[in-house]
Design a protein around this motif. Structure first.
Motif, PDB file in Angstrom:
ATOM      1  N   LEU A   1     -14.169  -9.958   7.213  1.00  0.00           N
ATOM      2  CA  LEU A   1     -13.010  -9.132   6.864  1.00  0.00           C
ATOM      3  C   LEU A   1     -13.445  -7.674   6.883  1.00  0.00           C
ATOM      4  O   LEU A   1     -14.480  -7.327   6.308  1.00  0.00           O
ATOM      5  CB  LEU A   1     -12.474  -9.485   5.471  1.00  0.00           C
ATOM      6  N   MET A   2     -12.652  -6.835   7.541  1.00  0.00           N
ATOM      7  CA  MET A   2     -12.981  -5.419   7.613  1.00  0.00           C
ATOM      8  C   MET A   2     -11.717  -4.607   7.377  1.00  0.00           C
ATOM      9  O   MET A   2     -10.790  -4.630   8.189  1.00  0.00           O
ATOM     10  CB  MET A   2     -13.605  -5.073   8.961  1.00  0.00           C
ATOM     11  N   SER A   3     -11.680  -3.901   6.256  1.00  0.00           N
ATOM     12  CA  SER A   3     -10.470  -3.224   5.810  1.00  0.00           C
ATOM     13  C   SER A   3     -10.712  -1.749   5.568  1.00  0.00           C
ATOM     14  O   SER A   3     -11.848  -1.325   5.315  1.00  0.00           O
ATOM     15  CB  SER A   3      -9.986  -3.881   4.506  1.00  0.00           C
ATOM     16  N   GLY A   4      -9.629  -0.968   5.619  1.00  0.00           N
ATOM     17  CA  GLY A   4      -9.681   0.404   5.152  1.00  0.00           C
ATOM     18  C   GLY A   4      -9.572   0.470   3.643  1.00  0.00           C
ATOM     19  O   GLY A   4      -9.794   1.514   3.038  1.00  0.00           O
ATOM     20  N   GLY A   5      -9.206  -0.657   3.017  1.00  0.00           N
ATOM     21  CA  GLY A   5      -9.123  -0.739   1.561  1.00  0.00           C
ATOM     22  C   GLY A   5     -10.500  -0.676   0.917  1.00  0.00           C
ATOM     23  O   GLY A   5     -11.527  -0.832   1.584  1.00  0.00           O
TER      24      GLY A   5
ATOM     25  N   LYS B   1       0.831  -1.203   0.000  1.00  0.00           N
ATOM     26  CA  LYS B   1       0.000   0.000   0.000  1.00  0.00           C
ATOM     27  C   LYS B   1       0.867   1.255   0.000  1.00  0.00           C
ATOM     28  O   LYS B   1       0.573   2.229  -0.699  1.00  0.00           O
ATOM     29  CB  LYS B   1      -0.931  -0.004   1.221  1.00  0.00           C
ATOM     30  N   VAL B   2       1.940   1.245   0.797  1.00  0.00           N
ATOM     31  CA  VAL B   2       2.859   2.390   0.815  1.00  0.00           C
ATOM     32  C   VAL B   2       3.393   2.655  -0.589  1.00  0.00           C
ATOM     33  O   VAL B   2       3.381   3.793  -1.081  1.00  0.00           O
ATOM     34  CB  VAL B   2       4.027   2.137   1.801  1.00  0.00           C
ATOM     35  N   ASP B   3       3.856   1.601  -1.248  1.00  0.00           N
ATOM     36  CA  ASP B   3       4.398   1.740  -2.601  1.00  0.00           C
ATOM     37  C   ASP B   3       3.331   2.242  -3.574  1.00  0.00           C
ATOM     38  O   ASP B   3       3.623   3.034  -4.477  1.00  0.00           O
ATOM     39  CB  ASP B   3       4.945   0.399  -3.091  1.00  0.00           C
TER      40      ASP B   3
ATOM     41  N   GLY C   1      -3.307   5.462   8.984  1.00  0.00           N
ATOM     42  CA  GLY C   1      -3.576   4.036   9.157  1.00  0.00           C
ATOM     43  C   GLY C   1      -4.779   3.584   8.348  1.00  0.00           C
ATOM     44  O   GLY C   1      -4.898   3.898   7.169  1.00  0.00           O
ATOM     45  N   SER C   2      -5.707   2.884   9.019  1.00  0.00           N
ATOM     46  CA  SER C   2      -6.784   2.172   8.320  1.00  0.00           C
ATOM     47  C   SER C   2      -7.971   3.069   7.978  1.00  0.00           C
ATOM     48  O   SER C   2      -9.114   2.705   8.214  1.00  0.00           O
ATOM     49  CB  SER C   2      -7.258   1.009   9.180  1.00  0.00           C
ATOM     50  N   ILE C   3      -7.707   4.212   7.405  1.00  0.00           N
ATOM     51  CA  ILE C   3      -8.758   5.120   6.955  1.00  0.00           C
ATOM     52  C   ILE C   3      -8.934   4.925   5.449  1.00  0.00           C
ATOM     53  O   ILE C   3      -7.952   4.773   4.726  1.00  0.00           O
ATOM     54  CB  ILE C   3      -8.369   6.588   7.258  1.00  0.00           C
TER      55      ILE C   3
ATOM     56  N   TYR D   1     -15.829  -6.314   3.979  1.00  0.00           N
ATOM     57  CA  TYR D   1     -16.249  -4.919   4.072  1.00  0.00           C
ATOM     58  C   TYR D   1     -15.038  -3.994   4.036  1.00  0.00           C
ATOM     59  O   TYR D   1     -13.972  -4.324   4.553  1.00  0.00           O
ATOM     60  CB  TYR D   1     -17.051  -4.684   5.356  1.00  0.00           C
ATOM     61  N   GLY D   2     -15.219  -2.828   3.409  1.00  0.00           N
ATOM     62  CA  GLY D   2     -14.118  -1.875   3.297  1.00  0.00           C
ATOM     63  C   GLY D   2     -14.620  -0.483   3.011  1.00  0.00           C
ATOM     64  O   GLY D   2     -15.796  -0.154   3.199  1.00  0.00           O
ATOM     65  N   GLY D   3     -13.697   0.368   2.524  1.00  0.00           N
ATOM     66  CA  GLY D   3     -14.005   1.749   2.237  1.00  0.00           C
ATOM     67  C   GLY D   3     -14.912   1.889   1.016  1.00  0.00           C
ATOM     68  O   GLY D   3     -15.045   0.951   0.226  1.00  0.00           O
ATOM     69  N   PRO D   4     -15.552   3.050   0.857  1.00  0.00           N
ATOM     70  CA  PRO D   4     -15.285   4.282   1.605  1.00  0.00           C
ATOM     71  C   PRO D   4     -15.914   4.356   2.992  1.00  0.00           C
ATOM     72  O   PRO D   4     -15.630   5.285   3.740  1.00  0.00           O
ATOM     73  CB  PRO D   4     -15.873   5.369   0.694  1.00  0.00           C
ATOM     74  N   THR D   5     -16.753   3.380   3.371  1.00  0.00           N
ATOM     75  CA  THR D   5     -17.311   3.385   4.727  1.00  0.00           C
ATOM     76  C   THR D   5     -16.213   3.067   5.741  1.00  0.00           C
ATOM     77  O   THR D   5     -15.422   2.137   5.527  1.00  0.00           O
ATOM     78  CB  THR D   5     -18.444   2.354   4.844  1.00  0.00           C
ATOM     79  N   LYS D   6     -16.165   3.814   6.840  1.00  0.00           N
ATOM     80  CA  LYS D   6     -15.128   3.595   7.865  1.00  0.00           C
ATOM     81  C   LYS D   6     -15.498   2.398   8.740  1.00  0.00           C
ATOM     82  O   LYS D   6     -16.658   2.020   8.875  1.00  0.00           O
ATOM     83  CB  LYS D   6     -14.956   4.852   8.724  1.00  0.00           C
TER      84      LYS D   6
END
Length: 222
Positions: free
Chosen positions: A120-124, A28-30, A57-59, A147-152
């Motif tokens: 599964l709950m991700s910021g992705g 993700k950083v890359d 972080g996980s936003i 589950y993931g973004g854009p929902t926090k």
């Protein structure tokens, strides 16, 4: 050694994605760095984008990309530029998420917690994860969904506690400050996995907040 965790008592187990299920934090950083560079950003702007990503972080990435446009590029926000950055990030990430390592003890943990249902709950990005996890043969592990973004995460947790999807006692396995705050704020127990985290100062944070720490999933399985 982590504090003894009685995994058998949990009815629901929620797992973060990056740094927990997948060794994808550096990926993700890359992706943030390369998204900035590929769309005309300087090295300094790309690094500032990475620094902001790590800080939050996980936003969900939507918020990070919005910040990149207005605060790092110092440009007016436009839907066209936002979409260009989102699309570039997605292309870069799709390729790399298909290659990064899966937690070696994932299936062992699933067997050890057979009484619990997983989520599964991700910021992705949620749509992206729901495409990648079947392609990697991992979607079947998460009976309660992906589950993931854009929902926090705190919003997902509140909704799924209210509708009964999440049954207590429940455990959240994560690797960021926001994972800890969102899960404990919603009444879940929490374990911090440290081996793959990219959270700066996690040791002092976990000590200060008396967070249960395990190096990796093997330590939970025993």
């Amino acid at each position: 050694m982590p504090k003894q965790i009685d995994l058998a008592k949990y009815k629901t187990i929620v797992l973060d994605c990056d740094g927990v299920v997948l060794n994808s934090n550096q990926t993700k950083v890359d992706a943030y760095y390369n998204t900035a560079k590929r769309t005309g950003g300087t090295d300094a702007q790309a690094q500032a984008f990475v620094d902001y990503h790590i800080k939050l972080g996980s936003i969900p990435r939507n918020d990070k990309i919005r910040y990149y446009i207005t605060e790092i590029l110092k440009q007016p926000f436009t839907d066209a530029l936002f979409q260009k950055l989102m699309d570039t990030f997605t292309v870069i990430l799709d390729e790399t998420l298909m290659q990064c390592e899966v937690a070696p003890a994932l299936n062992a943990l699933k067997q050890k917690t057979a009484q619990a249902k997983w989520m599964l709950m991700s910021g992705g990005d949620q749509e992206e994860l729901r495409k990648i996890f079947p392609r990697r043969g991992l979607d079947h592990l998460f009976e309660l969904g992906i589950y993931g973004g854009p929902t926090k995460k705190n919003e997902h947790l509140a909704r799924m506690i209210a509708d009964g999807t999440i049954q207590f006692p429940a455990l959240f396995i994560g690797d960021s400050r926001f994972d800890h705050q969102a899960s404990t704020g919603a009444g879940l127990d929490f374990v911090f996995l440290s081996d793959w985290t990219d959270m700066p100062g996690w040791q002092s944070y976990c000590a200060e907040h008396d967070v249960t720490v395990a190096a990796h999933m093997h330590a939970l399985v025993g």
